[in-house]
Write a protein that holds these residues in place. Structure first.
Motif, mmCIF file in Angstrom:
data_model
loop_
_atom_site.group_PDB
_atom_site.id
_atom_site.type_symbol
_atom_site.label_atom_id
_atom_site.label_comp_id
_atom_site.label_asym_id
_atom_site.label_seq_id
_atom_site.Cartn_x
_atom_site.Cartn_y
_atom_site.Cartn_z
ATOM 1 N N ARG A 181 0.823 -1.216 0.000
ATOM 2 C CA ARG A 181 0.000 0.000 0.000
ATOM 3 C C ARG A 181 0.855 1.262 0.000
ATOM 4 O O ARG A 181 0.508 2.264 -0.624
ATOM 5 N N TYR A 223 -3.925 4.018 -3.045
ATOM 6 C CA TYR A 223 -4.521 3.839 -1.722
ATOM 7 C C TYR A 223 -4.578 5.191 -1.027
ATOM 8 O O TYR A 223 -3.647 6.003 -1.112
ATOM 9 N N GLU A 230 -6.333 4.194 4.196
ATOM 10 C CA GLU A 230 -6.088 2.779 3.881
ATOM 11 C C GLU A 230 -4.646 2.391 4.203
ATOM 12 O O GLU A 230 -4.373 1.256 4.591
ATOM 13 N N GLU A 248 -4.512 2.169 8.236
ATOM 14 C CA GLU A 248 -5.334 1.207 8.967
ATOM 15 C C GLU A 248 -4.692 -0.166 9.084
ATOM 16 O O GLU A 248 -5.053 -0.952 9.975
#
Length: 438
Positions: free
Chosen positions: A89, A212, A216, A219
């Motif tokens: 990510r 992303y 996101e 998390e």
């Protein structure tokens, strides 16, 4: 009989016995018992149990099963998948970012688990299909994971380094520190090659991927950071003078088990039993090899083979770098056929006096030896990581996996050359933290 000729006979007999299919520990005991009986009589067998258990009478050995439990607890959860996803990510928009994510995940996960096959399986199951889906060459996808899995035996905490420290009676804490910068250097070399290979084959057109959001990206971190903090905490406790390696390993194992239960809800007694069962099995295997290697070393010393080899090599009128080259070739060949723990326990007690006589640093040499063992993990005929990759990606031919891993072997050879030119890469951090070796 001349000790050098006797040493050659021992080497031939050892190779023959190990290739017969018996376990490494059993093979070493058979060879040791055979030569002790032939040249010292039946009474020598009375000493074998004492030498076997005497080798295991070390408090430092407690760190081995503890670090293995620590790694097994991590390997039994989704920590590898979460680690991979977190890096993916954050690096997805970087050119060649996915392959860099895979190598970073391999480096971190292998350091946490200490298991090369577990790293290949955990990261490869997600990383290889994703890289292929985005157009990365199969050689890069398979080779990068196979090579990345080897990093765990160099980046601390490393069971291989613990075994080397026990075999050579050197500081385990200093060995851990010696592996940090070379390990990071290897990760960097792997990443540079992977990005270059991707660019050469695809022009980095594979970099376009999903974006992303910051939310996101953030998390996923709470599921990954606790495990990384355990590694940092273990190393801090060790080098901060708070606890010994064995004590820090025990605390690390307990914390990893607790986090596996809390974060990944591994409540089932059956799951915990699998972790403890597998850890016990691997620990007993390593400790059995250590005890057998102690008997083997006693046999070599008792028959004056070790001393004669060291004297013969020290009398050779050769440059010390030529000598180091010959040692590296020997280690490379041994690593093709035997696991790293076996090679270290068999060879380190013989090689260390030679290395010291040639005025090389023993901790620097430990890094060189470990990188040699990494090469064996991705080289035929044994090449354990190659077969792990083949099992998780059966549609990729073994020839393709081997072709993809060979450039990373070149990176490891380059790392050895760099360490020879700049030995401070391995010795600077230990000297900084623990002071120069006296």
């Amino acid at each position: 009989m001349d000790p050098l000729i006797l040493g050659a006979l021992v080497a031939v007999a050892t190779i023959a016995v190990l290739f017969s299919g018996v376990s490494v520990a059993t093979g070493l005991l058979i060879v040791s018992g055979l030569f002790l009986v032939l040249f010292e009589g039946m009474w020598a067998l009375e000493l074998m149990p004492d030498k076997f258990f005497g080798k295991l009478n070390s408090f430092a050995l407690l760190s081995i099963p503890m670090f293995i439990i620590m790694g097994s607890a991590i390997s039994s959860t989704r920590a590898g998948a979460d680690l991979y996803e977190a890096l993916e990510r954050w690096l997805t928009r970087v050119p060649g970012g996915l392959v860099m994510s895979n190598l970073g995940a391999c480096a971190l996960f292998s350091a946490m688990s200490g298991s090369s096959p577990a790293t290949c399986a955990a990261i490869g199951k997600m990383g290889i299909p994703e890289m292929r889906k985005r157009g990365y060459p199969e050689e890069v996808a398979a080779g990068s994971i196979a090579a990345g899995g080897t990093l765990g035996i160099l980046i601390p905490p490393s069971v291989t380094m613990i075994v080397y420290g026990i075999a050579t009676e050197t500081s385990i804490g200093r060995l851990f520190l010696a592996g940090v910068l070379p390990g990071l250097m290897l990760v960097g070399l792997f990443m540079v090659w992977s990005v270059y290979s991707t660019w050469r084959n695809t022009g980095l057109s594979v970099m376009s991927a999903r974006s992303y959001s910051l939310r996101e990206k953030l998390e996923i971190l709470p599921r990954v950071i606790p495990f990384l903090l355990v590694i940092v905490g273990v190393l801090y406790a060790m080098y901060g003078g708070i606890a010994t390696p064995s004590e820090t390993a025990a605390v690390g194992a307990l914390l990893c088990l607790l986090m596996a239960i809390v974060i990944y809800r591994m409540w089932s007694p059956k799951s915990l039993w699998v972790v403890l069962r597998d850890s016990t099995r691997e620990s007993v295997m390593i400790l059995f090899i250590i005890g057998a290697a102690g008997v083997f070393s006693y046999m070599l010393s008792s028959l004056f083979i070790t001393q004669s080899i060291a004297m013969w090599i020290s009398d050779l009128d050769v440059n010390r770098w030529v000598l180091l080259g010959a040692v590296n070739v020997f280690l490379l060949i041994a690593g093709f056929f035997l696991p790293p723990v076996a090679v270290i326990l068999m060879a380190a007690p013989i090689l260390l006096p030679i290395i010291l006589a040639a005025d090389f640093d023993p901790y620097w040499f430990a890094v060189i030896l470990t990188i040699n063992m990494e090469i064996g993990l991705i080289s035929p005929p044994v090449g354990l990581n190659l077969y792990v990759i083949s099992s998780i990606a059966p549609d990729i031919k073994l020839k393709t996996i081997l072709k993809g891993s060979m450039p990373y072997v070149g990176c490891m050879v380059l790392a050895i050359v760099i360490l020879c030119v700049f030995p401070g890469i391995a010795t600077w951090l230990p000297d900084l933290v623990m002071g120069p070796v006296r």
